[in-house]
Motif scaffolding. Structure first.
Motif, PDB file in Angstrom:
ATOM      1  N   ALA A 116      52.495  21.948   6.890  1.00 39.22           N
ATOM      2  CA  ALA A 116      52.313  22.126   5.215  1.00 39.22           C
ATOM      3  C   ALA A 116      52.891  23.537   4.983  1.00 39.22           C
ATOM      4  O   ALA A 116      53.473  23.344   4.231  1.00 39.22           O
ATOM      5  N   LYS A 124      58.765  16.098   0.526  1.00 33.36           N
ATOM      6  CA  LYS A 124      57.758  15.533   1.614  1.00 33.36           C
ATOM      7  C   LYS A 124      57.899  13.540   1.909  1.00 33.36           C
ATOM      8  O   LYS A 124      58.536  13.305   1.175  1.00 33.36           O
ATOM      9  N   SER A 139      53.262  14.053   5.584  1.00 25.84           N
ATOM     10  CA  SER A 139      53.403  15.514   4.838  1.00 25.84           C
ATOM     11  C   SER A 139      51.402  15.406   4.109  1.00 25.84           C
ATOM     12  O   SER A 139      51.570  16.939   4.098  1.00 25.84           O
TER      13      SER A 139
END
Length: 274
Positions: A116, A124, A139
């Protein structure tokens, strides 16, 4: 001075006390060794992942470690726990599965957090997007928890319904152990694809090898079901192949820079030492 005669009854009593003392010591030692073996079985699987966890934490890069290793172990241990409800096996092996599930979730949390940081404001990926190519590359950590929770619920419902069918129980046990035996396969493939073992902890793989060897011997000595020691032997073979990759790729390693995004690598120049 003449030797004093010893009462035969007293002599027998002393011999009994001596034999009893040595027997007690042997019993204590045997219990201690048995207890240590149980602790090794329950907790030993955690230690190989400590070097890999620290490598990811230090470099802030998880590209050298295949997250599918965590998926394989999570699935394998969930299936093994379900197998226990259909066919009882030793309690230490059940506890080992619980410990390994917790360990793999910690590893995934670390990998997801580091990725991340690398991705920043990139798109995402979520489990509910239902995109096959991003399976187990989501994600958010909670998406992995959703998947594991769903797998556990479905597996639990099936096992509760079919636990009296012997064929289902045996297949469940075999699936559990076979999936665990394939633990090293994702890492083996990643190393082959990258033609490098950079970012993978060699200590982790060596500990896999030692742990799998110990575990397989334990299964044989304890007369565990056939599935346990056959799959243990397969694990040892895969561990050896990964260690061979370490030697094979030692001269052309892919350098993974800290914080470099997925798929971005810098290939080191091969240097000849004369």
């Amino acid at each position: 001075m003449a030797d004093m005669d010893v009462d035969p009854h007293l002599k027998d009593g002393l011999d009994d006390q001596d034999g009893g003392f040595h027997g007690s010591v042997f019993t204590v030692v045997r219990m201690l060794v048995s207890w240590l073996a149980v602790c090794a079985i329950v907790l030993g699987g955690v230690f190989p992942y400590i070097p890999q966890y620290r490598t990811v934490q230090r470099t802030r890069n998880a590209e050298g470690f295949s997250p599918f290793v965590c998926l394989v172990l999570l699935v394998a241990n969930i299936l093994r726990i379900l197998f226990w409800f259909g066919k009882r096996y030793e309690l230490p092996l059940l506890l080992q599965s619980c410990v390994m599930i917790a360990t793999m979730l910690v590893m995934m949390h670390q990998c997801v957090r580091v990725k991340a940081e690398q991705q920043g404001s990139a798109v995402k990926r979520r489990i509910f997007d239902l995109e096959y190519k991003y399976f187990w590359r989501w994600s958010k950590f909670r998406d992995y928890c959703y998947f594991i929770g769903l797998l556990t619920l479905v597996g639990g419902a099936l096992t509760a319904s079919l636990s009296r069918i012997q064929l289902y129980v045996e297949l469940l046990g075999f699936a559990s152990l076979l999936s665990e035996a394939m633990l090293g396969t994702p890492q083996l493939w990643r190393n082959f694809f990258n033609k490098s073992t950079e970012g993978m902890s060699v200590q982790m793989v060596f500990m896999w090898f030692c742990g799998d060897t110990f575990k397989t011997v334990y299964f044989l000595l304890r007369h565990s079901p056939l599935q346990f020691w056959v799959c243990g032997g397969l694990q040892i073979a895969i561990d050896i192949l990964i260690l061979c990759q370490v030697l094979l790729y030692r001269e052309h390693r892919v350098q993974l820079a800290p914080g470099r995004p997925h798929g971005s690598t810098v290939r080191a120049t091969k240097i000849s030492l004369t």
